[in-house]
Design a protein around this motif. Sequence first.
Motif, PDB file in Angstrom:
ATOM      1  N   MET A   1      52.918 -22.114  48.822  1.00 50.04           N
ATOM      2  CA  MET A   1      53.667 -20.874  48.741  1.00 50.04           C
ATOM      3  C   MET A   1      54.299 -20.768  47.354  1.00 50.04           C
ATOM      4  O   MET A   1      54.791 -21.749  46.802  1.00 50.04           O
ATOM      5  N   HIS A   2      54.286 -19.576  46.825  1.00 49.18           N
ATOM      6  CA  HIS A   2      54.861 -19.289  45.514  1.00 49.18           C
ATOM      7  C   HIS A   2      56.371 -19.515  45.569  1.00 49.18           C
ATOM      8  O   HIS A   2      57.048 -18.994  46.454  1.00 49.18           O
ATOM      9  N   ARG A   3      56.911 -20.295  44.632  1.00 52.45           N
ATOM     10  CA  ARG A   3      58.359 -20.552  44.591  1.00 52.45           C
ATOM     11  C   ARG A   3      58.974 -19.765  43.441  1.00 52.45           C
ATOM     12  O   ARG A   3      58.514 -19.838  42.318  1.00 52.45           O
ATOM     13  N   THR A   4      60.044 -19.032  43.759  1.00 47.97           N
ATOM     14  CA  THR A   4      60.678 -18.134  42.798  1.00 47.97           C
ATOM     15  C   THR A   4      62.186 -18.327  42.832  1.00 47.97           C
ATOM     16  O   THR A   4      62.764 -18.628  43.875  1.00 47.97           O
ATOM     17  N   VAL A   5      62.815 -18.114  41.668  1.00 49.39           N
ATOM     18  CA  VAL A   5      64.262 -18.187  41.573  1.00 49.39           C
ATOM     19  C   VAL A   5      64.764 -16.938  40.861  1.00 49.39           C
ATOM     20  O   VAL A   5      64.101 -16.413  39.967  1.00 49.39           O
ATOM     21  N   ASN A   6      65.900 -16.418  41.314  1.00 47.95           N
ATOM     22  CA  ASN A   6      66.603 -15.336  40.620  1.00 47.95           C
ATOM     23  C   ASN A   6      68.024 -15.807  40.358  1.00 47.95           C
ATOM     24  O   ASN A   6      68.600 -16.557  41.154  1.00 47.95           O
ATOM     25  N   VAL A   7      68.594 -15.326  39.251  1.00 47.99           N
ATOM     26  CA  VAL A   7      69.938 -15.718  38.849  1.00 47.99           C
ATOM     27  C   VAL A   7      70.829 -14.477  38.828  1.00 47.99           C
ATOM     28  O   VAL A   7      70.537 -13.511  38.121  1.00 47.99           O
ATOM     29  N   LEU A   8      71.887 -14.521  39.606  1.00 48.17           N
ATOM     30  CA  LEU A   8      72.813 -13.406  39.747  1.00 48.17           C
ATOM     31  C   LEU A   8      74.096 -13.761  39.001  1.00 48.17           C
ATOM     32  O   LEU A   8      74.928 -14.519  39.508  1.00 48.17           O
ATOM     33  N   VAL A   9      74.228 -13.242  37.782  1.00 50.57           N
ATOM     34  CA  VAL A   9      75.371 -13.549  36.935  1.00 50.57           C
ATOM     35  C   VAL A   9      76.324 -12.361  36.946  1.00 50.57           C
ATOM     36  O   VAL A   9      75.934 -11.243  36.619  1.00 50.57           O
ATOM     37  N   VAL A  10      77.560 -12.639  37.311  1.00 54.63           N
ATOM     38  CA  VAL A  10      78.625 -11.636  37.378  1.00 54.63           C
ATOM     39  C   VAL A  10      79.585 -11.904  36.226  1.00 54.63           C
ATOM     40  O   VAL A  10      79.957 -13.055  35.984  1.00 54.63           O
ATOM     41  N   ASN A  11      79.975 -10.852  35.513  1.00 54.72           N
ATOM     42  CA  ASN A  11      80.929 -11.056  34.413  1.00 54.72           C
ATOM     43  C   ASN A  11      82.344 -10.665  34.835  1.00 54.72           C
ATOM     44  O   ASN A  11      82.591 -10.314  35.996  1.00 54.72           O
ATOM     45  N   ALA A  12      83.272 -10.693  33.894  1.00 49.83           N
ATOM     46  CA  ALA A  12      84.692 -10.457  34.188  1.00 49.83           C
ATOM     47  C   ALA A  12      84.982  -9.057  34.719  1.00 49.83           C
ATOM     48  O   ALA A  12      85.988  -8.844  35.395  1.00 49.83           O
ATOM     49  N   THR A  13      84.108  -8.098  34.441  1.00 50.25           N
ATOM     50  CA  THR A  13      84.322  -6.735  34.946  1.00 50.25           C
ATOM     51  C   THR A  13      83.686  -6.524  36.319  1.00 50.25           C
ATOM     52  O   THR A  13      83.786  -5.435  36.882  1.00 50.25           O
ATOM     53  N   GLY A  14      82.989  -7.542  36.834  1.00 52.45           N
ATOM     54  CA  GLY A  14      82.286  -7.420  38.106  1.00 52.45           C
ATOM     55  C   GLY A  14      80.873  -6.895  37.957  1.00 52.45           C
ATOM     56  O   GLY A  14      80.171  -6.689  38.951  1.00 52.45           O
ATOM     57  N   ALA A  15      80.435  -6.678  36.711  1.00 55.52           N
ATOM     58  CA  ALA A  15      79.071  -6.184  36.465  1.00 55.52           C
ATOM     59  C   ALA A  15      78.059  -7.309  36.681  1.00 55.52           C
ATOM     60  O   ALA A  15      78.365  -8.494  36.506  1.00 55.52           O
ATOM     61  N   LEU A  16      76.844  -6.938  37.033  1.00 55.28           N
ATOM     62  CA  LEU A  16      75.763  -7.872  37.328  1.00 55.28           C
ATOM     63  C   LEU A  16      74.720  -7.817  36.215  1.00 55.28           C
ATOM     64  O   LEU A  16      74.307  -6.733  35.799  1.00 55.28           O
ATOM     65  N   LEU A  17      74.297  -8.978  35.748  1.00 52.95           N
ATOM     66  CA  LEU A  17      73.284  -9.052  34.690  1.00 52.95           C
ATOM     67  C   LEU A  17      71.913  -8.705  35.258  1.00 52.95           C
ATOM     68  O   LEU A  17      71.446  -9.333  36.212  1.00 52.95           O
ATOM     69  N   LEU A  18      71.290  -7.668  34.685  1.00 48.27           N
ATOM     70  CA  LEU A  18      69.964  -7.232  35.125  1.00 48.27           C
ATOM     71  C   LEU A  18      69.039  -7.046  33.934  1.00 48.27           C
ATOM     72  O   LEU A  18      69.478  -6.730  32.828  1.00 48.27           O
ATOM     73  N   GLN A  19      67.766  -7.204  34.210  1.00 49.55           N
ATOM     74  CA  GLN A  19      66.709  -7.017  33.209  1.00 49.55           C
ATOM     75  C   GLN A  19      65.907  -5.764  33.539  1.00 49.55           C
ATOM     76  O   GLN A  19      65.564  -5.539  34.708  1.00 49.55           O
ATOM     77  N   GLU A  20      65.631  -4.983  32.520  1.00 45.69           N
ATOM     78  CA  GLU A  20      64.674  -3.887  32.673  1.00 45.69           C
ATOM     79  C   GLU A  20      63.362  -4.363  32.058  1.00 45.69           C
ATOM     80  O   GLU A  20      63.303  -4.670  30.865  1.00 45.69           O
ATOM     81  N   ARG A  21      62.332  -4.438  32.865  1.00 44.33           N
ATOM     82  CA  ARG A  21      61.021  -4.834  32.350  1.00 44.33           C
ATOM     83  C   ARG A  21      60.440  -3.687  31.535  1.00 44.33           C
ATOM     84  O   ARG A  21      60.737  -2.522  31.787  1.00 44.33           O
ATOM     85  N   ASP A  22      59.586  -4.042  30.595  1.00 45.24           N
ATOM     86  CA  ASP A  22      58.951  -2.994  29.794  1.00 45.24           C
ATOM     87  C   ASP A  22      57.614  -2.591  30.416  1.00 45.24           C
ATOM     88  O   ASP A  22      57.214  -3.118  31.451  1.00 45.24           O
ATOM     89  N   GLU A  23      56.952  -1.653  29.772  1.00 44.78           N
ATOM     90  CA  GLU A  23      55.693  -1.116  30.299  1.00 44.78           C
ATOM     91  C   GLU A  23      54.549  -2.128  30.248  1.00 44.78           C
ATOM     92  O   GLU A  23      53.523  -1.937  30.891  1.00 44.78           O
ATOM     93  N   LEU A  24      54.705  -3.231  29.530  1.00 43.93           N
ATOM     94  CA  LEU A  24      53.652  -4.242  29.402  1.00 43.93           C
ATOM     95  C   LEU A  24      53.760  -5.353  30.440  1.00 43.93           C
ATOM     96  O   LEU A  24      52.906  -6.231  30.497  1.00 43.93           O
ATOM     97  N   ALA A  25      54.792  -5.338  31.253  1.00 46.44           N
ATOM     98  CA  ALA A  25      54.982  -6.387  32.256  1.00 46.44           C
ATOM     99  C   ALA A  25      53.801  -6.416  33.221  1.00 46.44           C
ATOM    100  O   ALA A  25      53.360  -5.364  33.691  1.00 46.44           O
ATOM    101  N   PRO A  26      53.278  -7.608  33.532  1.00 46.37           N
ATOM    102  CA  PRO A  26      52.140  -7.687  34.445  1.00 46.37           C
ATOM    103  C   PRO A  26      52.487  -7.286  35.879  1.00 46.37           C
ATOM    104  O   PRO A  26      51.620  -6.867  36.632  1.00 46.37           O
ATOM    105  N   ARG A  27      53.741  -7.413  36.257  1.00 43.02           N
ATOM    106  CA  ARG A  27      54.205  -6.994  37.583  1.00 43.02           C
ATOM    107  C   ARG A  27      55.464  -6.151  37.406  1.00 43.02           C
ATOM    108  O   ARG A  27      56.309  -6.453  36.572  1.00 43.02           O
ATOM    109  N   CYS A  28      55.592  -5.133  38.165  1.00 42.85           N
ATOM    110  CA  CYS A  28      56.786  -4.280  38.222  1.00 42.85           C
ATOM    111  C   CYS A  28      57.199  -3.718  36.864  1.00 42.85           C
ATOM    112  O   CYS A  28      58.361  -3.795  36.477  1.00 42.85           O
ATOM    113  N   PRO A  29      56.263  -3.135  36.112  1.00 42.83           N
ATOM    114  CA  PRO A  29      56.640  -2.568  34.816  1.00 42.83           C
ATOM    115  C   PRO A  29      57.684  -1.462  34.977  1.00 42.83           C
ATOM    116  O   PRO A  29      57.695  -0.748  35.984  1.00 42.83           O
TER     117      PRO A  29
END
Length: 144
Positions: A1-29
């Motif tokens: 089974m494919h093993r995956t990890v995600n990291v949920l980083v919260v800063n002092a304002t309560g905001a969550l660190l997120l990535q926007e993938r670009d149009e070249l991403a092989p999955r979920c562009p």
Amino acid sequence: MHRTVNVLVVNATGALLLQERDELAPRCPDQWGPPGGHVEEGETHEAAAYRELAEETGVVLPPGSLRRWREEVFHYTEEDRVAHYELWAGRAELTDADVACHEGRQMTFVDPAAIGGLDLWESARHFVPAFLASDAYAGLAARR
């Protein structure tokens, strides 16, 4: 089974660190979600969480900064794929200026009120709202 990890980083304002993938991403562009990726052979999910965060953002957190929030087998509906996810969460006194974007279009802290307007990739649509509604997020966001 494919093993995956995600990291949920919260800063002092309560905001969550997120990535926007670009149009070249092989999955979920052009979609959004937390930093993370594949767990390598012989690697623990915890080690992968710190490694993926450093590779994708340049942020190196000290050991013990992240705690496992959730572990789940996730069945994708848009493709015939199953993955064993571990999601690791922590708080970091960071701003966008402290974060590099080594993958995708951008890596930024997003106010939780704005996350509903983002096009999240499928697993992020499942995990991110649950995290934001959790006691784990409330505890990380409250330490102001």
